[in-house]
Scaffold this active site. Sequence first.
Site, PDB file in Angstrom:
ATOM      1  N   PRO A 141       3.622   2.915   8.493  1.00  0.00           N
ATOM      2  CA  PRO A 141       3.607   2.255   9.671  1.00  0.00           C
ATOM      3  C   PRO A 141       4.561   1.913  10.444  1.00  0.00           C
ATOM      4  O   PRO A 141       4.417   1.983  11.580  1.00  0.00           O
ATOM      5  CB  PRO A 141       3.130   0.859   8.977  1.00  0.00           C
ATOM      6  CG  PRO A 141       2.567   1.041   7.717  1.00  0.00           C
ATOM      7  CD  PRO A 141       3.343   2.193   7.288  1.00  0.00           C
ATOM      8  N   THR A 142       5.920   2.144   9.836  1.00  0.00           N
ATOM      9  CA  THR A 142       7.270   2.088  10.614  1.00  0.00           C
ATOM     10  C   THR A 142       7.172   0.839  11.728  1.00  0.00           C
ATOM     11  O   THR A 142       8.127   0.884  12.409  1.00  0.00           O
ATOM     12  CB  THR A 142       7.408   3.313  11.457  1.00  0.00           C
ATOM     13  OG1 THR A 142       6.588   3.273  12.765  1.00  0.00           O
ATOM     14  CG2 THR A 142       7.012   4.457  10.822  1.00  0.00           C
ATOM     15  N   CYS A 175       7.929   2.443  -1.869  1.00  0.00           N
ATOM     16  CA  CYS A 175       6.512   2.307  -2.472  1.00  0.00           C
ATOM     17  C   CYS A 175       6.645   2.582  -4.048  1.00  0.00           C
ATOM     18  O   CYS A 175       7.285   3.657  -4.469  1.00  0.00           O
ATOM     19  CB  CYS A 175       5.705   3.151  -1.934  1.00  0.00           C
ATOM     20  SG  CYS A 175       5.598   3.151   0.079  1.00  0.00           S
ATOM     21  N   ASN A 206      -0.570   3.453  -2.091  1.00  0.00           N
ATOM     22  CA  ASN A 206       0.309   2.191  -1.919  1.00  0.00           C
ATOM     23  C   ASN A 206       0.053   1.046  -1.238  1.00  0.00           C
ATOM     24  O   ASN A 206      -1.290   0.833  -0.751  1.00  0.00           O
ATOM     25  CB  ASN A 206       1.472   2.795  -1.499  1.00  0.00           C
ATOM     26  CG  ASN A 206       1.737   3.067  -0.232  1.00  0.00           C
ATOM     27  OD1 ASN A 206       0.709   3.651   0.333  1.00  0.00           O
ATOM     28  ND2 ASN A 206       2.568   2.781   0.478  1.00  0.00           N
ATOM     29  N   LEU A 207       1.064   0.319  -0.946  1.00  0.00           N
ATOM     30  CA  LEU A 207       0.726  -0.988   0.039  1.00  0.00           C
ATOM     31  C   LEU A 207       0.077  -0.708   1.359  1.00  0.00           C
ATOM     32  O   LEU A 207      -0.485  -1.382   1.986  1.00  0.00           O
ATOM     33  CB  LEU A 207       2.207  -1.727   0.228  1.00  0.00           C
ATOM     34  CG  LEU A 207       2.039  -3.085   1.020  1.00  0.00           C
ATOM     35  CD1 LEU A 207       1.382  -3.848   0.628  1.00  0.00           C
ATOM     36  CD2 LEU A 207       3.611  -3.380   1.129  1.00  0.00           C
ATOM     37  N   CYS A 208       0.473   0.431   1.841  1.00  0.00           N
ATOM     38  CA  CYS A 208       0.144   0.835   3.135  1.00  0.00           C
ATOM     39  C   CYS A 208      -0.773   2.175   3.359  1.00  0.00           C
ATOM     40  O   CYS A 208      -0.987   2.614   4.486  1.00  0.00           O
ATOM     41  CB  CYS A 208       1.328   0.961   4.244  1.00  0.00           C
ATOM     42  SG  CYS A 208       2.306  -0.543   4.017  1.00  0.00           S
ATOM     43  N   THR A 209      -1.341   2.402   2.320  1.00  0.00           N
ATOM     44  CA  THR A 209      -2.265   3.646   2.174  1.00  0.00           C
ATOM     45  C   THR A 209      -1.859   5.097   2.481  1.00  0.00           C
ATOM     46  O   THR A 209      -2.415   5.981   2.683  1.00  0.00           O
ATOM     47  CB  THR A 209      -3.536   3.376   2.948  1.00  0.00           C
ATOM     48  OG1 THR A 209      -3.403   3.424   4.426  1.00  0.00           O
ATOM     49  CG2 THR A 209      -4.078   1.799   2.632  1.00  0.00           C
ATOM     50  N   GLU A 210      -0.608   5.169   2.733  1.00  0.00           N
ATOM     51  CA  GLU A 210      -0.025   6.666   2.991  1.00  0.00           C
ATOM     52  C   GLU A 210       0.502   7.289   1.683  1.00  0.00           C
ATOM     53  O   GLU A 210       0.788   8.401   1.819  1.00  0.00           O
ATOM     54  CB  GLU A 210       1.124   6.457   4.087  1.00  0.00           C
ATOM     55  CG  GLU A 210       2.461   6.002   3.571  1.00  0.00           C
ATOM     56  CD  GLU A 210       2.734   4.714   3.508  1.00  0.00           C
ATOM     57  OE1 GLU A 210       4.037   4.389   3.547  1.00  0.00           O
ATOM     58  OE2 GLU A 210       1.873   3.916   3.353  1.00  0.00           O
TER      59      GLU A 210
END
Length: 936
Positions: A753-754, A355, A567-571
């Site tokens: 998300p994995t 990220c 980031n791209l996946c909000t974590e």
Amino acid sequence: MNAEVETAATTPGSLRVIRRNGKVTAYDASKIRVAMTKAFLAVEGGGAAVSMRVHDLVANLGDGITQALMRRMPGGGTVHIEDIQDQVELALMREGHHKVARAYVLYREQQAQKRAAEVKEEAEAAPQLHMKRADGTLVPLDQARLRALVDEACAGLSDVDAGAVARETLRNLFDGVPEKEVNTALVMSARTLIEKDPNYSYVAARLLLDGLRTEALRFLKQPVTECTQAEMGNLYADYFTAYISAGIEHELLDPTLKQYDLKRLAAAFEPTRDLQFTYLGLQTLYDRYFLHSRGVRFELPQAFFMRVAMGLAINEIDREARAIEFYRLLSSFDFMSSTPTLFNAGTLRPQLSSCYLTTVPDDLDGIFAAVKDNALLSKFAGGLGNDWTRVRALGAHIKGTNGQSQGVVPFLKVANDTAVAVNQGGKRKGAVCAYLETWHMDIEEFLDLRKNTGDDRRRTHDMNTANWVPDLFMQRVIEEGDWTLFSPSDVPDLHDLTGEAFTKAYTRYEEMADRGDLKHFRRVKAVTLWRKMLGMLFETGHPWITFKDPCNIRYTNQHAGVVHSSNLCTEITLHTNDNEIAVCNLGSVNLAQHVTADGLDQEKLARTIQTAMRMLDNVIEYNYYSVPQARNSNLRHRPVGLGIMGFQDALHIQKIPYSSDAAVEFADRSMEAVSYHAISASSDLARERGRYASYEGSLWSRGILPIDSIELLAQARGKYLVMNRDTSLDWDSLREKVRTQGMRNSNTMAIAPTATISNICGVAQSIEPTFENLFVKSNLSGEFTVVNPYLVRDLKAKGLWDEVMVNDLKYFDGSVQEIDRIPADIKALYATAFEVEPRWLIEAASRRQKWLDQAQSLNLYLADPSGPKLDQMYKNAWLVGLKTTYYLRAASKTRVEKTTMTKLDGKLRGVSADVMPASAEPKACLIDDPGCEACQ
């Protein structure tokens, strides 16, 4: 009538049909129509009126069957005649022509009996099948070896039938079959049986391994180019040396790897771990991760894990010992590094970080420099989060030209197109998320970016978007107050302010606007804007809802800067500025490997995290940085993001329903343990390697751990925070340890998300509930039947797993709730994502959030969306202290693709093998959308 379907496919030459005698012929769709016409006429008679009606019916049915076959094999291939006849039968049933279908079934059965009687007479005269080598020579097909491979693939697995796999394989072979297609037939024969028992997924993976071994050994010109899995155990060492040399020779691997003691590393291989892959996991690795030279894969699974481990250990003092330690952790599936690390570790360009977060300045040079940075970061598999809040709004004054700004949207269009143009090394789509604060005057246009209507020049169909929402806005929504929109060029300090300081400045600007001191603003009802935010989220899946103040108030390194976006996946929640692009290095603990029926294995978890944190920290020096701002930031602050996956599996192992207090408690206790051990491991690394450079002044240095930072948020929020703060471990001693030793990493945890690495490990992704108990998953590697193995285990124990149950699960789209014979306790345990009320997802997420120093990728599922439900759900997410949310997944009206539907005692429950027409278009991201980054 049946003989007329002896050939069939889509376009001439694209699809071939294997006849029952093993011969291969071209597809002829007209023969399907002829066969169905005969079936109709046999049942309904041959009058002129009937014939005209039948002609139109048959034409439509035939086209549908042809399209279904092409969807299955868009690139062409071979299909058995029986499979085509299955499609004919299902098409007749689906359209309600039950008498015709029944006649067709009876005729097929009669023909089958007739052929069976002839088989014995013809067996001796049957021709020997031949296989065509790559050089064009024909050799007899070694059926004994084929059967041995199947037997080995089935060894040790319960409820699988090696004979059935072998027979199905031979049925799909023909004389002169290319050698490569023999392995494909083996794999596909096992793959079609996965729905009957999940163990066939392991069979398919092991058969795929045979083709991979042959491909790799021949490429490396090894003395033995064909071997069983058992024989490979003795060949791995020689293969590994040749593999490293070939990787270096083809300029794919770092020559430094040859300096390792390769014999010592090879001696540590555990070849039996090749057998733990599911088909989806191994196929994903084969398609997207294994090293290849012009499409020829020569990297085998254990070499892959060792290559990643060698890259991560390259700067260690005893690097062989550390590489072996890292290899054992990865190959056991106890922990898995993120996709960029798996792609690039040990290669010439080791870009291992997942990220990158940037903030875009409000000038032309800075904007296009940021777009260039996006391109460079995306090129090597980095996911991007851009903060665009500083860019002035539409209509704002431009001093340099004395003109008016076009706003932020045209630049977002450029960023969108850049992400499409520069994909991630050709391995997955370029991916970026744009963030904008809710007070920005362009916010309403920002909400519309993903719409399919309007001016396409002001749409970004390929870019994710997210709202960066201040607490003050949420308070105004709840209190039904007004909200004022500004251009950041007029209120530049709002971008960097949070909490009470933001509230004071914002209200001061509102007063200035009321006095006429600020001309460029717009006032709206906060509730009206909120409803539009939720409406667009439902309609387009974007922008996501993320919360600015909890990300900053609880930020461990807040003395170093402001968090302007995720980031791209909000974590990921790290600060950015013009000189620092935030970077985060990710990996995930497989919770399923750390629980038993009795609960969490704390000792094993501690060991896993100790090694995992070292691996993540090692990324920082070893990493390739394509832009200097990223290197500066990462070396100074050293953030990492240890996450979890397999949460749903861990619940299933313990027989805990997702919708339960026990699941919420497990989310709490398991995340507390991860947090405790991750912080402890980082502190131990600080003692060994030194504290991160910006440690002094951080929350860590003040003795404030993530669990303690909730109090800071509570002080800022007042009554608008309802968050559990219970603990169970010895946090006082850990605080003292951190005070004494410091921390190696400014941040330690983030739940990503994995999706892809959980596929590799064969577990449910991240913290997600089960999507469906039986479905077909689509991703960039194709389509895969997924069956919940825990459900199958429990149904077998009660004698309920049979073909009827398989068909019922298909009929009810993977749900067990409508199947009467399933007991209530199993229905509760195996409720699917859209059957779990969102409040359980949010409460479990809140319990995890209290332990996290960053955030989590939290998808929210809503089976029957409505405005009030969305309103309640997202307000609740804010009130319980979540920092971010991710996709809203509304139940799709589209049926996922079904595999073959077995005929049952007269119950015509046929479902097409293609995607059924939707009764209504889905209004949010589909879980199986291969273009969705969460699914990759």
